[in-house]
Design a protein around this motif. Structure first.
Motif, short mmCIF file in Angstrom:
data_model
loop_
_atom_site.label_atom_id
_atom_site.label_comp_id
_atom_site.label_asym_id
_atom_site.label_seq_id
_atom_site.Cartn_x
_atom_site.Cartn_y
_atom_site.Cartn_z
N PHE A 213 56.94 41.48 15.34
CA PHE A 213 56.25 40.62 14.39
C PHE A 213 57.13 39.46 13.92
N ASP A 214 56.51 38.30 13.77
CA ASP A 214 57.17 37.13 13.16
C ASP A 214 58.42 36.70 13.93
N ASN A 215 58.20 36.34 15.21
CA ASN A 215 59.24 35.74 16.03
C ASN A 215 58.66 34.49 16.68
N GLU A 216 59.24 34.04 17.77
CA GLU A 216 58.77 32.84 18.45
C GLU A 216 58.48 33.14 19.92
N LEU A 217 58.03 34.35 20.19
CA LEU A 217 57.72 34.77 21.55
C LEU A 217 56.44 34.09 22.02
N LYS A 218 56.35 33.83 23.31
CA LYS A 218 55.21 33.10 23.85
C LYS A 218 54.76 33.70 25.17
N GLY A 219 53.73 33.08 25.76
CA GLY A 219 53.22 33.54 27.04
C GLY A 219 52.17 34.61 26.88
N LEU A 220 51.80 35.22 27.99
CA LEU A 220 50.79 36.27 27.97
C LEU A 220 51.39 37.59 27.49
N ILE A 221 50.56 38.37 26.84
CA ILE A 221 50.99 39.72 26.42
C ILE A 221 50.84 40.63 27.64
N PRO A 222 51.92 41.28 28.05
CA PRO A 222 51.86 42.11 29.26
C PRO A 222 50.80 43.21 29.16
N LYS A 223 49.91 43.22 30.11
CA LYS A 223 48.88 44.27 30.15
C LYS A 223 49.53 45.64 30.32
N GLU A 224 50.74 45.64 30.89
CA GLU A 224 51.46 46.90 31.14
C GLU A 224 51.74 47.68 29.86
N LEU A 225 51.63 47.03 28.71
CA LEU A 225 51.82 47.75 27.44
C LEU A 225 50.83 48.90 27.30
N GLU A 226 49.69 48.76 27.94
CA GLU A 226 48.65 49.81 27.85
C GLU A 226 49.12 51.12 28.45
N SER A 227 50.10 51.05 29.35
CA SER A 227 50.55 52.27 30.03
C SER A 227 51.50 53.11 29.18
N LEU A 228 51.91 52.58 28.03
CA LEU A 228 52.82 53.32 27.15
C LEU A 228 52.02 54.33 26.33
N ARG A 229 51.87 55.51 26.86
CA ARG A 229 50.98 56.53 26.28
C ARG A 229 51.45 57.06 24.93
N LYS A 230 52.75 56.97 24.67
CA LYS A 230 53.28 57.49 23.40
C LYS A 230 53.29 56.43 22.30
N LEU A 231 52.92 55.20 22.65
CA LEU A 231 52.97 54.11 21.68
C LEU A 231 51.92 54.32 20.59
N ARG A 232 52.40 54.46 19.34
CA ARG A 232 51.50 54.71 18.21
C ARG A 232 51.45 53.53 17.25
N GLU A 233 52.54 52.82 17.12
CA GLU A 233 52.59 51.69 16.20
C GLU A 233 53.01 50.43 16.96
N LEU A 234 52.18 49.41 16.86
CA LEU A 234 52.43 48.17 17.56
C LEU A 234 52.19 47.00 16.61
N ASN A 235 53.15 46.10 16.53
CA ASN A 235 52.97 44.89 15.72
C ASN A 235 53.69 43.74 16.41
N ILE A 236 52.91 42.95 17.14
CA ILE A 236 53.48 41.80 17.83
C ILE A 236 52.79 40.51 17.38
N SER A 237 52.12 40.56 16.25
CA SER A 237 51.44 39.38 15.70
C SER A 237 52.43 38.36 15.16
N TYR A 238 51.89 37.20 14.80
CA TYR A 238 52.67 36.08 14.26
C TYR A 238 53.79 35.66 15.21
N ASN A 239 53.43 35.59 16.48
CA ASN A 239 54.23 34.96 17.52
C ASN A 239 53.40 33.83 18.11
#
Length: 272
Positions: A213-239
């Motif tokens: 959250f709150d960085n200067e990352l750009k580009g497409l969000i990797p669809k591969e993130l969907e494969s992380l089955r244990k991922l419970r908390e995600l916050n990549i907004s405000y980029n």
């Protein structure tokens, strides 16, 4: 017989009360001086045995733990902190320490937990930190750290928690981080990270929490993130991510993928 018993008793007594090594003692004294020990909430009686010093944990006359969190430490970290070779835990969080993290931190080869959070530390994270091969938790958040993330972080194969949020770290996320198979928590929010998020992040199969959250990352969000089955908390907004994103990832994100355009306008990404 009595003489033999006396010698055995004396030998046992000396081994039981053997002193901490001079090198370790001097390292503790340097910290006491460098961090204004006379103003600590819980001070050390330097005339008393080290075993009685607040926050110091000994095992077989070696300093294996040092917890001085919330103890009003000010000043800086001495270079000799790296001479506490047997430390497994170092917690100096919630103080007012300033200055850089000394390169000698890499000499703490036995360290399993490092917490320097909630201080005023500045400068870059030293590349020598990659020598902490047994560390499981590295918490350096809420400081004023600058520079780029050292590539050497990828050598920390036992690392489970990496918390560097709310600093002033810039540059790209090094690809080496995606090789830390045991990583469960990556908290890099509130920095100045740039570049794209590589699809290799999907290699972190044990990842449970990801916060960028709150960085200067750009580009497409990797669809591969969907494969992380244990991922419970995600916050990549405000980029500055763009392009469509799947509903699966949107639902996982705390702020539903709220992004910023180059001119600071708030936008929601298209859902596919």
């Amino acid at each position: 017989m009595k003489k033999t018993f006396y010698l055995l008793f004396l030998s046992f007594s000396l081994s039981s009360f053997a002193a901490v090594s001079v090198v370790e003692r001097e390292a503790l004294l340097d910290l006491y001086q460098s961090a204004n020990g006379k103003k600590w909430i819980n001070q050390w009686d330097l005339s008393a045995p080290i075993a009685t010093w607040f926050g110091v944990v000994l095992k077989e006359d070696k300093v294996v733990g040092l917890d001085l969190s919330g103890n009003n430490l000010t000043g800086s970290l001495p270079v000799t902190i790296g001479n506490l070779f047997y430390l497994k835990e170092l917690n100096l969080s919630k103080n007012r320490l300033e200055g850089c993290i000394p390169k000698s931190i890499g000499s703490l080869n036995s360290l399993e937990s490092l917490d320097l959070s909630y201080n005023h530390l500045s400068g870059s994270i030293p590349s020598t930190i990659g020598a902490l091969l047994h560390v499981k938790k590295m918490i350096l958040c809420m400081n004023k750290l600058t520079g780029v993330l050292p590539f050497e972080l990828g050598k920390l194969h036992h690392l489970e928690v990496l918390s560097l949020h709310n600093n002033e770290i810039e540059g790209k996320i090094p690809s080496s981080l995606f090789g830390i198979q045991r990583l469960k928590m990556m908290l890099l929010s509130g920095n100045r990270l740039s570049g794209e998020l590589h699809s290799d992040i999907a290699k972190l199969k044990d990842l449970e929490t990801l916060s960028l959250f709150d960085n200067e990352l750009k580009g497409l969000i990797p669809k591969e993130l969907e494969s992380l089955r244990k991922l419970r908390e995600l916050n990549i907004s405000y980029n500055h991510f763009n392009g469509p994103v799947s509903k699966i990832l949107v639902d996982k994100d705390v702020l539903n993928m709220t992004m910023l355009t180059s001119n600071g306008k708030v936008v929601l990404l298209e859902i596919i």
